[in-house]
Motif scaffolding. Sequence first.
Motif, PDB file in Angstrom:
ATOM      1  N   GLY A 104     -12.180   9.434  -3.551  1.00 53.15           N
ATOM      2  CA  GLY A 104     -11.351   9.700  -4.717  1.00 53.15           C
ATOM      3  C   GLY A 104      -9.872   9.635  -4.400  1.00 53.15           C
ATOM      4  O   GLY A 104      -9.079   9.048  -5.164  1.00 53.15           O
ATOM      5  N   ALA A 105      -9.480  10.219  -3.289  1.00 54.57           N
ATOM      6  CA  ALA A 105      -8.069  10.189  -2.897  1.00 54.57           C
ATOM      7  C   ALA A 105      -7.619   8.763  -2.593  1.00 54.57           C
ATOM      8  O   ALA A 105      -6.492   8.362  -2.948  1.00 54.57           O
ATOM      9  CB  ALA A 105      -7.856  11.091  -1.680  1.00 54.57           C
ATOM     10  N   ASP A 120      -7.130   6.834  -5.903  1.00 52.45           N
ATOM     11  CA  ASP A 120      -5.872   7.245  -6.534  1.00 52.45           C
ATOM     12  C   ASP A 120      -4.680   6.564  -5.869  1.00 52.45           C
ATOM     13  O   ASP A 120      -3.778   6.034  -6.535  1.00 52.45           O
ATOM     14  CB  ASP A 120      -5.698   8.762  -6.443  1.00 52.45           C
ATOM     15  N   ASP A 121      -4.669   6.587  -4.551  1.00 51.34           N
ATOM     16  CA  ASP A 121      -3.541   6.012  -3.817  1.00 51.34           C
ATOM     17  C   ASP A 121      -3.499   4.491  -3.945  1.00 51.34           C
ATOM     18  O   ASP A 121      -2.419   3.893  -3.953  1.00 51.34           O
ATOM     19  CB  ASP A 121      -3.612   6.413  -2.350  1.00 51.34           C
ATOM     20  N   GLY A 166      -1.904   3.676  -7.207  1.00 53.69           N
ATOM     21  CA  GLY A 166      -0.478   3.925  -7.067  1.00 53.69           C
ATOM     22  C   GLY A 166       0.237   2.840  -6.282  1.00 53.69           C
ATOM     23  O   GLY A 166       1.392   2.491  -6.591  1.00 53.69           O
ATOM     24  N   ALA A 211      -9.836   2.768 -11.252  1.00 56.93           N
ATOM     25  CA  ALA A 211      -9.249   4.096 -11.092  1.00 56.93           C
ATOM     26  C   ALA A 211      -9.103   4.792 -12.439  1.00 56.93           C
ATOM     27  O   ALA A 211      -9.412   5.986 -12.579  1.00 56.93           O
ATOM     28  CB  ALA A 211      -7.892   3.984 -10.393  1.00 56.93           C
ATOM     29  N   ARG A 270     -11.464   8.015 -12.738  1.00 55.43           N
ATOM     30  CA  ARG A 270     -10.654   9.233 -12.611  1.00 55.43           C
ATOM     31  C   ARG A 270     -10.274   9.811 -13.972  1.00 55.43           C
ATOM     32  O   ARG A 270      -9.501  10.756 -14.066  1.00 55.43           O
ATOM     33  CB  ARG A 270      -9.403   8.952 -11.788  1.00 55.43           C
ATOM     34  N   ASN A 290      -8.483   8.560 -16.501  1.00 58.12           N
ATOM     35  CA  ASN A 290      -7.088   8.356 -16.885  1.00 58.12           C
ATOM     36  C   ASN A 290      -7.028   7.195 -17.870  1.00 58.12           C
ATOM     37  O   ASN A 290      -6.999   6.031 -17.474  1.00 58.12           O
ATOM     38  CB  ASN A 290      -6.243   8.076 -15.641  1.00 58.12           C
TER      39      ASN A 290
END
Length: 345
Positions: free
Chosen positions: A171-172, A175-176, A179, A211, A215, A217
């Motif tokens: 998950g991290a 996200d990255d 980004g 993502a 996630r 979003n």
Amino acid sequence: MTTSGDRSGAGMPVPAPSFTHLARLSDDTGLFEHARHAIVRREHGYCTDDVARGLLVASREPEPSAQVLGLAECYLAFLTHAQDGRGAFHNRLGHDRRWTDQPGLGDWWGRALWGLGTAAARNPADWIRTEALVAFSRGAARRSAAPHAMAFAGLGAAEVLRRHPGHAVAGALLDDAAGAVGAADPDPRWPWPQQRLSYASAALAEVVIAAGHLRGNAALLADGLRMLTWLCEVQVRDGRLSVVPVGGWRRDGARPRHDQQPIEVAALADACATAATITGDPAWRIALGRAVGWFLGHNDLGMAMWDPATGGGYDGLTPHGPNFNQGAESTLALISTLQHARQRS
């Protein structure tokens, strides 16, 4: 997404993915990178980039043959050997079985995590899934400064999260990765977050879509779909797919059409398949059909980009016709795209 004037070659008979040439390019160590026509060029050795893609397509097969399972085992062993204790990967192994580089976090790291994540999520062999998840988790703790490498790694993380929704490391990383791609530009004429389209661009849009979806979003998902919609539109000419060539396109520059690489087509097919699954919009399957059609001859020169006799994919579309060499990258791009063609029914 809207479409008009579809001439994707939807009426063409679509062959099933064949692993014959991939097996020809492989031995008990890994997957050779280059071929002259269909003959492997052992002197160029192996690379993690291609072995990772090999593990990915082998793991996508819903009912793999013993041959395909054997290839997946071989490719997984190669990747675990390429990985160091801190999660980085060597990329190049000579035919003498010696690494020619130091472990790093370039595109090959990202693709290794993509292949490992796909194997961890989809491979039918329990022990392959288990070992692949261990290697993925080690590599997923690292970060690359390169957006493409992060995008590839993020796609592996997305695969893991679809099977293991609580996997915090994946998950991290996802996200990255989103980004690292950056925010879509508000200019509808060039919504891309970068000033240049280079290679495998659709993978960047796909990781933003994944993502946003995984996630929760909605804004991120909308951004990714807008990026991919534009990318599909600017790569269609006269109803056929005409992808960004190896030299890329700059925002305010000329947009040449050659030499076109199969990796661009496969990346677009991957992203459109993901968008189709998430949104249910049939327009994405039309876009996917254009990618399939590109290999079957519905391209700028009207020439097939694969060899039915060998099962290999041609290395590029030049202004004068196909580059008839059948290396690993192009053959993997063909297999990957044909795998997605199953979803069009």
